[in-house]
Design a protein around this motif. Structure first.
Motif, mmCIF file in Angstrom:
data_model
loop_
_atom_site.group_PDB
_atom_site.id
_atom_site.type_symbol
_atom_site.label_atom_id
_atom_site.label_comp_id
_atom_site.label_asym_id
_atom_site.label_seq_id
_atom_site.Cartn_x
_atom_site.Cartn_y
_atom_site.Cartn_z
ATOM 1 N N ARG A 153 37.614 29.623 72.898
ATOM 2 C CA ARG A 153 38.859 29.785 73.646
ATOM 3 C C ARG A 153 38.813 31.001 74.581
ATOM 4 O O ARG A 153 39.396 30.975 75.676
ATOM 5 N N ILE A 154 38.117 32.051 74.175
ATOM 6 C CA ILE A 154 37.939 33.213 75.058
ATOM 7 C C ILE A 154 37.257 32.779 76.355
ATOM 8 O O ILE A 154 37.696 33.133 77.460
ATOM 9 N N ARG A 155 36.187 32.004 76.220
ATOM 10 C CA ARG A 155 35.463 31.546 77.415
ATOM 11 C C ARG A 155 36.308 30.569 78.231
ATOM 12 O O ARG A 155 36.379 30.676 79.461
ATOM 13 N N LEU A 194 38.585 34.809 79.692
ATOM 14 C CA LEU A 194 38.806 36.161 79.173
ATOM 15 C C LEU A 194 37.514 36.857 78.796
ATOM 16 O O LEU A 194 37.543 38.040 78.416
ATOM 17 N N GLY A 195 36.389 36.164 78.889
ATOM 18 C CA GLY A 195 35.114 36.748 78.526
ATOM 19 C C GLY A 195 34.004 35.745 78.730
ATOM 20 O O GLY A 195 34.205 34.652 79.268
ATOM 21 N N ASP A 222 34.392 41.603 88.002
ATOM 22 C CA ASP A 222 35.765 41.851 88.435
ATOM 23 C C ASP A 222 36.673 40.680 88.054
ATOM 24 O O ASP A 222 37.854 40.883 87.731
ATOM 25 N N ASP A 223 36.142 39.463 88.103
ATOM 26 C CA ASP A 223 36.957 38.286 87.765
ATOM 27 C C ASP A 223 37.394 38.322 86.300
ATOM 28 O O ASP A 223 38.568 38.066 85.991
ATOM 29 N N LEU A 224 36.464 38.629 85.400
ATOM 30 C CA LEU A 224 36.826 38.714 83.984
ATOM 31 C C LEU A 224 37.827 39.834 83.746
ATOM 32 O O LEU A 224 38.789 39.671 82.988
ATOM 33 N N SER A 225 37.610 40.963 84.376
ATOM 34 C CA SER A 225 38.508 42.096 84.192
ATOM 35 C C SER A 225 39.918 41.766 84.674
ATOM 36 O O SER A 225 40.908 42.057 83.988
#
Length: 414
Positions: free
Chosen positions: A351-353, A357-358, A383-386
């Motif tokens: 779910r994070i991926r 979110l990561g 930058d996109d993940l952040s």
């Protein structure tokens, strides 16, 4: 009303019950948390009544069966279920004994998934109410975003099939204590079908963010996704001097901690994490049993520190994929990576991926310096993940998990 929350499992299974219990107490009820001996100090430190269940989950994880469950299960679901049954076979008798002592002590029992079977029978025997406090989604669904054993995020009949099978297999692994309890109470045996029936019918509050677990259309109306149940940083808490100095001495570090999973492989975790962080060119804070102490100027091992305080001070969080740590990183608004070991951890890693979110999860059995370094490098530079993590964190911080759960459980102050 007398309310007893019956926790099973490690610290990650018990800690979220504390803010929930505090919310129930604030609504005017008499609250007790029943859990393993490992959790007594954690619970009583918050001024909550504790009922001791005479079994140590931490000690159990150090047995041959416990070590095999953690180390030999990642990426091997059927092998994991075999190990899981062995672990619960060893703890079934003391858990049944401890649950039996709770008879007559509550007007409402609130169980977790690991105590669902036993507490269902206890509540029926006592003629009292029963609800569940869940930390991940166990109800079958075609919506992969909320399917514990689903493989794809979209709505699919295959997801429904897989989640039904997952529920059935779980029911065969965690009903051993309930079987002993029913035998002692003179109640008929219900078996795995009883577990399935209870999960489908007992009112459930799910302490997860709707950002990660959106409510599927095919779930029973008895399930409410409330938002996470998190502990705030204690007002008088201050960071250890070594940690404060480390954070002040350079750029924000990567955090890596596997919670109670680290007790069986601390040397390997420290070696791989340290080498990977250095290969990626980042500073590292390590947390877990056997990981304390400095390792040069760029690595610091620490003991227990509130995630709500530390995570916002990091560049990213690498963890085992437990529900509590996943939500702590979500609330902190930082990118994250799961290194799943067992149980629900592969689900949270997925779910994070899927929510951006990561990076993709890195199962424990595939953990190497090279693979970990590559993912850490991405976490630290994307930058996109952040941006996505920051935006999701802002939304998640608006959720009122505890108060929503108290309402869903019918315990609001009248």
């Amino acid at each position: 009303m007398r309310v007893t929350l019956v926790g099973g499992g490690s610290r990650g299974d018990v800690q979220p019950l504390i803010p929930l219990a505090e919310g129930i107490r604030a609504a005017g009820h008499e609250v007790t948390i029943a859990a393993s001996v490992d959790s007594e100090d954690l619970v009583t430190a918050h001024g909550l009544r504790f009922a001791r269940m005479d079994v140590s989950i931490n000690d159990q994880m150090r047995t041959d069966a416990g070590r095999a469950w953690i180390v030999d299960s990642a990426g091997r679901p059927f092998r994991e279920l075999r190990h899981m049954r062995e672990v619960y076979a060893e703890t079934a008798r003391p858990l049944a004994d401890a649950t039996l002592t709770l008879s007559g002590t509550a007007d409402l029992f609130i169980s977790g998934i690991l105590t669902l079977d036993s507490v269902t029978s206890l509540a029926e025997h006592d003629g009292v109410a029963h609800s569940t406090a869940l930390l991940c989604p166990f109800h079958p669904t075609a919506d992969g975003r909320a399917g514990l054993t689903a493989q794809m995020p979209q709505v699919s009949p295959a997801n429904m099939s897989r989640t039904r099978i997952g529920r059935w297999l779980l029911s065969r692994s965690v009903t051993q204590a309930g079987r002993l309890l029913r035998e002692r109470l003179g109640m008929p045996e219900t078996g795995p079908k009883g577990f399935v029936r209870a999960l489908d019918t007992v009112p459930a509050a799910l302490g997860a963010s709707p950002l990660l677990v959106p409510t599927p259309r095919d779930w029973p109306s008895s399930v409410t996704v409330t938002g996470p149940w998190t502990l705030p940083v204690p007002e008088r808490w201050r960071p250890p001097a070594a940690l404060a100095d480390f954070l002040d001495a350079g750029p924000a570090p990567i955090y890596l901690g596997f919670g109670s999973m680290s007790i069986v492989q601390p040397e390997r975790i420290r070696d791989v994490a340290t080498a990977a962080a250095r290969a990626a060119g980042v500073r590292l804070v390590l947390s877990g049993t056997g990981l304390d102490g400095p390792d040069g100027d760029d690595v610091l091992g620490i003991s227990d520190v509130p995630h709500a305080w530390l995570f916002p001070r990091t560049r990213a969080v690498v963890h085992h994929g437990g529900a509590g740590t996943t939500h702590a990183a979500l609330l902190a608004g930082v990118p994250q990576l799961a290194v799943p070991h067992i149980a629900d951890q592969p689900y949270w890693g997925r779910r994070i991926r899927e929510e951006g979110l990561g990076t993709a999860p890195l199962p424990l059995n595939r953990l190497t310096v090279e693979r970990l370094a590559e993912r850490i490098r991405t976490l630290a530079t994307s930058d996109d993940l952040s941006q996505r993590a920051q935006e999701a964190g802002e939304k998640a911080r608006q959720e009122q998990g505890v108060s929503t759960a108290v309402d869903a459980l019918g315990l609001s102050r009248s």
